[in-house]
Every structure is written in structure tokens, then in C-alpha cells.
Design an enzyme around this catalytic site. Sequence first.
Site, PDB file in Angstrom:
ATOM      1  N   CYS A   1      17.811 -29.782  -6.997  1.00  0.00           N
ATOM      2  CA  CYS A   1      16.810 -30.104  -5.738  1.00  0.00           C
ATOM      3  C   CYS A   1      17.817 -30.194  -4.889  1.00  0.00           C
ATOM      4  O   CYS A   1      18.836 -31.219  -4.684  1.00  0.00           O
ATOM      5  CB  CYS A   1      15.946 -31.157  -6.058  1.00  0.00           C
ATOM      6  SG  CYS A   1      15.130 -31.574  -4.532  1.00  0.00           S
TER       7      CYS A   1
ATOM      8  N   LYS B   1      -2.808   7.106   7.609  1.00  0.00           N
ATOM      9  CA  LYS B   1      -2.354   5.577   7.043  1.00  0.00           C
ATOM     10  C   LYS B   1      -1.306   5.495   8.236  1.00  0.00           C
ATOM     11  O   LYS B   1      -0.506   6.245   8.433  1.00  0.00           O
ATOM     12  CB  LYS B   1      -1.857   5.500   5.870  1.00  0.00           C
ATOM     13  CG  LYS B   1      -2.825   5.773   4.645  1.00  0.00           C
ATOM     14  CD  LYS B   1      -3.953   4.870   4.351  1.00  0.00           C
ATOM     15  CE  LYS B   1      -3.384   3.439   4.039  1.00  0.00           C
ATOM     16  NZ  LYS B   1      -3.362   3.401   2.475  1.00  0.00           N
TER      17      LYS B   1
ATOM     18  N   GLU C   1     -17.309  -2.768   5.535  1.00  0.00           N
ATOM     19  CA  GLU C   1     -16.249  -3.573   5.174  1.00  0.00           C
ATOM     20  C   GLU C   1     -16.351  -5.123   5.318  1.00  0.00           C
ATOM     21  O   GLU C   1     -16.601  -5.233   6.491  1.00  0.00           O
ATOM     22  CB  GLU C   1     -14.905  -2.977   5.584  1.00  0.00           C
ATOM     23  CG  GLU C   1     -13.536  -3.304   4.846  1.00  0.00           C
ATOM     24  CD  GLU C   1     -13.256  -2.485   4.000  1.00  0.00           C
ATOM     25  OE1 GLU C   1     -12.103  -2.348   3.075  1.00  0.00           O
ATOM     26  OE2 GLU C   1     -14.119  -1.365   3.424  1.00  0.00           O
TER      27      GLU C   1
ATOM     28  N   GLU D   1     -12.526   6.371  13.050  1.00  0.00           N
ATOM     29  CA  GLU D   1     -12.725   5.219  13.047  1.00  0.00           C
ATOM     30  C   GLU D   1     -11.598   4.343  12.576  1.00  0.00           C
ATOM     31  O   GLU D   1     -11.098   4.828  11.610  1.00  0.00           O
ATOM     32  CB  GLU D   1     -14.117   4.836  12.435  1.00  0.00           C
ATOM     33  CG  GLU D   1     -14.164   5.187  11.014  1.00  0.00           C
ATOM     34  CD  GLU D   1     -15.603   5.088  10.502  1.00  0.00           C
ATOM     35  OE1 GLU D   1     -15.574   5.004   8.897  1.00  0.00           O
ATOM     36  OE2 GLU D   1     -16.571   5.279  11.349  1.00  0.00           O
TER      37      GLU D   1
ATOM     38  N   CYS E   1      17.128 -34.160  -3.366  1.00  0.00           N
ATOM     39  CA  CYS E   1      17.362 -35.391  -4.105  1.00  0.00           C
ATOM     40  C   CYS E   1      18.331 -35.384  -5.175  1.00  0.00           C
ATOM     41  O   CYS E   1      19.023 -36.284  -5.990  1.00  0.00           O
ATOM     42  CB  CYS E   1      15.971 -35.923  -4.708  1.00  0.00           C
ATOM     43  SG  CYS E   1      15.445 -34.795  -6.233  1.00  0.00           S
TER      44      CYS E   1
ATOM     45  N   ASP F   1       1.089  -1.229   0.126  1.00  0.00           N
ATOM     46  CA  ASP F   1       0.137   0.071   0.111  1.00  0.00           C
ATOM     47  C   ASP F   1       0.911   1.250   0.083  1.00  0.00           C
ATOM     48  O   ASP F   1       0.379   2.251  -0.683  1.00  0.00           O
ATOM     49  CB  ASP F   1      -0.767  -0.162   1.419  1.00  0.00           C
ATOM     50  CG  ASP F   1      -1.909  -0.980   1.125  1.00  0.00           C
ATOM     51  OD1 ASP F   1      -2.356  -1.605  -0.012  1.00  0.00           O
ATOM     52  OD2 ASP F   1      -2.636  -1.144   2.194  1.00  0.00           O
TER      53      ASP F   1
ATOM     54  N   ASP G   1      -9.009  -3.308   6.657  1.00  0.00           N
ATOM     55  CA  ASP G   1      -8.197  -3.619   5.594  1.00  0.00           C
ATOM     56  C   ASP G   1      -8.847  -4.807   4.998  1.00  0.00           C
ATOM     57  O   ASP G   1      -8.555  -5.988   5.430  1.00  0.00           O
ATOM     58  CB  ASP G   1      -6.653  -3.990   5.911  1.00  0.00           C
ATOM     59  CG  ASP G   1      -6.076  -3.925   4.610  1.00  0.00           C
ATOM     60  OD1 ASP G   1      -6.495  -3.692   3.647  1.00  0.00           O
ATOM     61  OD2 ASP G   1      -4.743  -4.647   4.575  1.00  0.00           O
TER      62      ASP G   1
ATOM     63  N   LYS H   1      -9.575   2.003  10.082  1.00  0.00           N
ATOM     64  CA  LYS H   1      -9.617   1.764   8.660  1.00  0.00           C
ATOM     65  C   LYS H   1      -9.488   0.305   8.476  1.00  0.00           C
ATOM     66  O   LYS H   1      -8.314  -0.127   8.388  1.00  0.00           O
ATOM     67  CB  LYS H   1      -8.731   2.695   7.825  1.00  0.00           C
ATOM     68  CG  LYS H   1      -8.669   2.553   6.144  1.00  0.00           C
ATOM     69  CD  LYS H   1      -7.697   3.302   5.599  1.00  0.00           C
ATOM     70  CE  LYS H   1      -7.940   3.395   4.067  1.00  0.00           C
ATOM     71  NZ  LYS H   1      -7.520   2.093   3.729  1.00  0.00           N
TER      72      LYS H   1
ATOM     73  N   LYS I   1     -13.828  11.844   9.790  1.00  0.00           N
ATOM     74  CA  LYS I   1     -15.035  12.216   9.039  1.00  0.00           C
ATOM     75  C   LYS I   1     -15.562  13.412   9.971  1.00  0.00           C
ATOM     76  O   LYS I   1     -15.744  12.978  11.135  1.00  0.00           O
ATOM     77  CB  LYS I   1     -15.997  11.066   8.564  1.00  0.00           C
ATOM     78  CG  LYS I   1     -15.707  10.071   8.033  1.00  0.00           C
ATOM     79  CD  LYS I   1     -16.509   8.980   7.859  1.00  0.00           C
ATOM     80  CE  LYS I   1     -16.241   7.559   7.163  1.00  0.00           C
ATOM     81  NZ  LYS I   1     -17.086   6.666   7.072  1.00  0.00           N
TER      82      LYS I   1
ATOM     83  N   TYR J   1     -20.172   1.197   8.182  1.00  0.00           N
ATOM     84  CA  TYR J   1     -19.650   2.567   8.715  1.00  0.00           C
ATOM     85  C   TYR J   1     -20.318   3.639   7.893  1.00  0.00           C
ATOM     86  O   TYR J   1     -19.908   4.879   8.100  1.00  0.00           O
ATOM     87  CB  TYR J   1     -18.337   2.694   8.600  1.00  0.00           C
ATOM     88  CG  TYR J   1     -17.608   2.241   7.255  1.00  0.00           C
ATOM     89  CD1 TYR J   1     -17.800   2.936   6.084  1.00  0.00           C
ATOM     90  CD2 TYR J   1     -16.929   0.870   7.179  1.00  0.00           C
ATOM     91  CE1 TYR J   1     -17.232   2.537   4.985  1.00  0.00           C
ATOM     92  CE2 TYR J   1     -16.376   0.528   6.101  1.00  0.00           C
ATOM     93  CZ  TYR J   1     -16.659   1.334   4.898  1.00  0.00           C
ATOM     94  OH  TYR J   1     -16.000   0.969   3.599  1.00  0.00           O
TER      95      TYR J   1
ATOM     96  N   CYS K   1      11.434 -28.945  -8.721  1.00  0.00           N
ATOM     97  CA  CYS K   1      12.355 -30.425  -8.865  1.00  0.00           C
ATOM     98  C   CYS K   1      11.758 -31.285  -9.690  1.00  0.00           C
ATOM     99  O   CYS K   1      10.294 -31.415  -9.427  1.00  0.00           O
ATOM    100  CB  CYS K   1      12.415 -30.835  -7.424  1.00  0.00           C
ATOM    101  SG  CYS K   1      13.012 -32.778  -7.383  1.00  0.00           S
TER     102      CYS K   1
ATOM    103  N   CYS L   1      11.877 -38.002  -4.919  1.00  0.00           N
ATOM    104  CA  CYS L   1      12.515 -36.992  -4.183  1.00  0.00           C
ATOM    105  C   CYS L   1      11.734 -37.181  -2.844  1.00  0.00           C
ATOM    106  O   CYS L   1      10.714 -37.104  -2.751  1.00  0.00           O
ATOM    107  CB  CYS L   1      12.043 -35.480  -4.689  1.00  0.00           C
ATOM    108  SG  CYS L   1      12.622 -34.117  -3.774  1.00  0.00           S
TER     109      CYS L   1
END
Length: 780
Positions: free
Chosen positions: A426, A332, A192, A130, A429, A47, A134, A132, A308, A244, A444, A450
Site C-alpha cells: 500500500c 455511428k 429508449e 433522429e 501505510c 461499441d 444510448d 440514436k 428511416k 420513436y 491493502c 491505513c
Amino acid sequence: MIAAIPEFPALETLSPETAATELAWLAGEMARHDSLYYAEAEPEISDADYDALKARNAAVEARFPELVREDSPSRKIGAPVSTQFAEVRHGVPMLSLDNAFDDGDVQDFVARIRRFLNLPADESVAFVAEPKIDGLSASLLYVDGVLKVGATRGDGRTGEDVTENLKTLGESQIPLRLHGSGWPARVEVRGEVYAPNDDFAAFNAAAEAEGRRTYANPRNFAAGSLRQKDPRITAGRPLRFFAYAWGEPVEGFSDTQHGALEKLAEWGFSTNPRSERVEDAEGLIEVYRGLETDRAGLGYDIDGVVYKVDRLDWQQRLGFIARSPRWAIAHKFPAQQATTVLEGIDIQVGRTGSLTPVARLAPVTVGGVVVRNATLHNEDEIARKDVRIGDTVVLQRAGDVIPQIVSVVGDKRPADALPYVFPTYCPVCGSEAVRPEGEVRRRCTGGLICNAQLVERLKHFVSRRAFDIEGLGEKQLIAFHERGWIHEPADIFRLARDAEKLDALRAEDGYGETSVRNLIAGIDARRTIALERLIFGLGIRDIGDQTSLLLAREFGSWTAFHAAGLDAAQGIPSTDWTRLAEAHAVSPRVLATLAAANVAEADPWPEAPLDQKIALAFPGLAAPARRALADLAPDWPGLRRLAEIARNEGPSETLGRIAGIAGVGPVAARAVAEFFHEDHNKTVVEALVAELEAIIDAERPQADSPVSGKTVVFTGSLERFTRDEAKARAESLGAKVSGSVSKKTDYVVAGPGAGSKLADAQKHGVAVLTEDEWLALIAG
């Protein structure tokens, strides 16, 4: 999140030409990230990086206002709507918010409001602050108090119709009918959808153990869960909802934001208990500090605080700027980061052979969690960040969940640190590790030779939802494999008949006649196996237990499924076809239309725009499908090439049939084809089936049972059967098994210790049955 954003030149060095080029790049790049975040729930950047792109775009536009583009990110909200769901036009646009990143930004926000409203110096401004959340924004339209439509935000003006999925969250989260009184005849409630952290972690742990898809963080999980085509899948996911805001009616149903939240709670919605009414910048910052301190203990992810203006008449006066309201802002949180030393890079080999690099770190606390390991994703990520053993690195919990290395502290690099060389073999193996075209991880090629894959595959084979062999767990599998007794699933059944090995086992400490007899009985009990368990037990990539059940019900018998797998393996589509099928979510029906079309070599409508040509060439094709084709084909020759690919290089009819099964899709279908395309897999399967006595045909759901079409909830500590047995039996009788109780629930089957679900059943007047009453009902 594996991508990074570039370093931009200083604004003062930009010419109009270079600024125009940069704005064009920003528009395209941010549109791509919007689609990844909103539509696909698979973001490539954090973000914070996205906010940096957004801020850069705004800065360049402010310096060159004459260059603002029609497709500028500053003019857009969200992302284009997916073609998987019907479109829903929002009555009032669902706008995004401007961001604040420090105390100064918050003080500037409050000062701007005061100036705009021309308030006297002694008058305070009240706000609602309030958390936020996610998660994924959703809008719920109620008409006369009844839920009619539920939609995602989409591009802000048009969302996706996910009504049936939202209903599965349960009455305590999203009421189907509003409680109380005083609600408008038509009201659009917004909020949300999110996943609690503990529930998300439990889901991921169970999914990983069962070989199903896991999610990077709760936000992606919530988005992916809500946007399932089958609501039954959503019903099984632990989702919650905080209300909200509202869309319609514009004039609101209260004088204040805080009062409106109280109304939403009265109508049956959960509102966030950490929402507060405060005054001026000082009050906002105090709430922010408190939530920043407490966020790790909230039980759900937040990435900031939303402020708000409380008075709704002031919100009306303040209005909007472009795509954001003047009266609200999102403060944020900074990414949770710490610095530590990279002590080593370990390569983990998964059950499907994928090689995943994991950073081994000096322990460090990040966001209240002690971190010792972090994902490095893949070899490209290591090279891009130039991560070396011994480096001091900046660590961040991506999405505040998955630890990842953000960057290297260059001036602390040891003089002898060398670039990391990713292994091409790998580490378990020694088989070659190849990187298929289009994939980001090496795999692999050892398969069942393996040890890393073998033991994991055998653990999956004997797991509860597969063969469920009692007495044969991880400890025994490892021991038997180290002795050379078990190399493939068929060896488990051979062991039960190998007198020499069993005698050796009886002579060991920890084993005796009873233990060996129980082991033999547990193995022999699974020589007769249900078809869906056999399919799941094979460990085919991307085939979980629910997909196995769908495949079993579609084909009915092992003979039919096996033949379909072998036939599908002969028609694995070309790379061109795969890209075509995956691009822009082009549906199988559109591809079939392309394959059947006779696209002339010469363009019959040379003067017409491409979208009009597509409409003329494919009459009846829906607008979203036409747009997808227009994105894929730049011109008429390109459209003709797409038709040729669809006609000549598409998958076999059987592969198409598998992909067309509701709930299966093209990815799982191709996984089946690729599994049966490998000779060693066919050999392993043939050996296993030869050891079995019977494979029980899939039981198709009954349409005429006493519970056919009914919704059932099981709760409490069931004593007559396990929860899985109860669910399987109910579904075989045509019932729908739900994880939550609502007014639409028909029966709640309650065992000892039933709690909230029993209370919900009594509240909604749902019939409550004991286990014996349930058995009597389905017996009739």
C-alpha cells in the site's frame, strides 16, 4: 471496458478449416459480449470494438457462405433473456440495425433503396433522421389506451417484463393511459429509456459519497436501474423515455414515419425534438454533421444518428434482410479521442482498500471536456496495453463519459521508458497489497491502520446518513487523526469525555468554549442511534443505506443483527459454491433444490439428453432453472458434483437468510459475513457499541396508519422537517414515497417553492397538503 479484440489474419489467407474455427470463436465471443451488454449492463469492450467483431464475422461469412453457423451473430438479435423477470413475447420482433460509418456508407444506403424501389432519377427519397439514444430499448403494450405490459428488448423476440419499473418513470415520460384519440385498440409503442447526463453525474457523486455502487456511464445506469427487482429503487432513479417506433399494429397509424412520431407525441409521449424529415443522402449527412457538433450539449448520450425511410408503404416494400430492415440504418459516431502524454501513474487507495491506478496526463480536450486524469482500471490493463510513464497515448472518453487510455503510440515512446511495476504494498501505510482469487484489483490489508482507509471510513461513519455528527467533518477528522486522537469510531466518543484533549482544543485558534461545547453536544447526541444508521455507519462493503434499513427491519435489534453477522461469518461458502451461485444467475431456490436432491451415482436415464434428465431428476423445476443447470453441468457426473457442492459446501442457514431478504441478495450477505469474519472488525465494533448508550430497534412499517399503502410525493423547500426525515417517517407508517407525480399518487406534500410536481398534482387531481396538514393526517 477493459477488454480488447484480437488482430485477425487477412481474409485471403484463411482456409475453410481456419475460417470455421474463427467463426466458432466469433459466435461464442459475441454471444458473451451480448450478454454482458444487454443482460448485465457491464460491457467489456467498446461499441466500436463490438462493431469490428460484427464486421469481421460478416466478412468471413461472405467469403465462406457454406460455413455460416446456426448460432451465427448475423442471425441473432440482442441477448438471452434474464431469468430474474417473467418473459414477454414481442408481437413484432425488435430488430437491430445495420451500421454506416462514413458518408460513403450513407450514400450506398440511399442508392440501394433507390435501386430496390426502381425510382426514377428525379424522384427524391424522404427520410426521418433522429438521434440514436444510448440507452435501453423498451416496448410498451397499450390495450384500449391503457398500459398493460412494458418489456425490455431481450433477444429481440422475447424480453423481460419490467412493467412496474417502467411505470415509475412518471406520466410525463410513459403515460399510463394514452392521451388524445385515434390510437388503435392494441398498440405497441417502442422507444429508449435513458438517463440525462447531469442527473447521472449527481447520482454517481451521491452514491460514491455514501459508499454505494456507481455506474460507468449513463447507458449502464439506465439498464441497471430499469432491471431492478424492487420498483421502488427504479422510482428513485432519474430516467427518461423517448418514443420513436411501434410494433403492433404492423400497418401503422399514419402514412409516414414523421406523421407517426407526431401521433406518438399527441398520445402523451416525449419524442426527440432533434428528429428531422430530410431528403436524400445530402440531407442525412447534414443532420449527422449538426448532431455530431451539438452532441456534447444535448444533455444525454447519443452514439450516432438513425435514418428511416419516411413513407411507410415504402418501408413495407423494402422489408428486411435477416435481422435488419432494409429501410433503416444507424450512422455511428466515431469514438471521441485525442492524443496526449502520460506524465505519471498515481495509485489511489479507496475506503475499502482497493488500489486503483490513475493516469496523470498532460491536459487535453476530448469531446469538449478538458481531461487531466484517466482510469487505468487495474494492473492487468496496464500490462496488457504496456502503458509506460512518458508514453504518448490515445485517450478516449469511454461511453463518452469516463476517460480511458485506448492505446500507446509506439513510435513516440521515449528510449528510457520502462515497464510499469504495480506496487504490492500500500503506498499509504506500507501494508501488503494482496489480490484475492477471482478479483482484478489489489487491496491493502491495513484496514483501520491505513490512513487512506481510516479517514475515509471515519468520514463515512460521521456522514449524514450514518451517525451524522454535527460539527465533525472531514477537516476536523483529519486534524484529530493527525494528532493521534482518533483511530477508530469509538475514539470519537472517547474524545467527548477526554478533558485533557478538550482543554487543548479550547486553547487553539478557531476553537473556543462554544465550539467545543457544540462538538461535545453533537457527539453525545449520537450515543443513542437508530439500528439502520449504526449498520450503515460500519462501512461494510456493498452495504448502502437502503440495504442497512432492510437488514435493520429484518433483524429488529442490534443483538439479533450482531449475532446473525457472527454466525454468518462461520459459514462463508467455498469458492466452488460462490461460482455456482453466481453462474447464470442460479437462484437460491434452485440451489436449495440441488442441496436437497438425492442424485444417484449411476445415471438412471443413460440414453436421454441432459435437459430431459434434469427435468426427470428435479420435477417441477422451471425451464429457465433447468437451462441454467444444463449450462453448469456437462453430464450426469457433473450434475451429481453440483448437488454435492450445494449440500456440503454451501453457506450457513443464517447467511442464506440474509441473502434471502428482498433487496439484499447474496453479494451483500457475503459482505456482512466477511466483515464479521475479521477479528479487527469485531474488536472495533465491540469498542464502538460499548461507547453507545442505546441502539434504537428498527421500526417496522405500520400496516394500519392513515397513510399505510398510500403513495406520497414531497416537493418544495420543506420547513418542518428535512426531506430525509419526511421520507423515513412516511415509510415507517407504511407509505410509499415516490419521486414523481402520477394519477396513482395519493398525496403531494408541498413546501414553499414547489414547482412542476405541484403542477402535475393539480393536473391529475391529486390531494395537495401543506406540511401542517400532513402532520395532522399522520397524527390521526
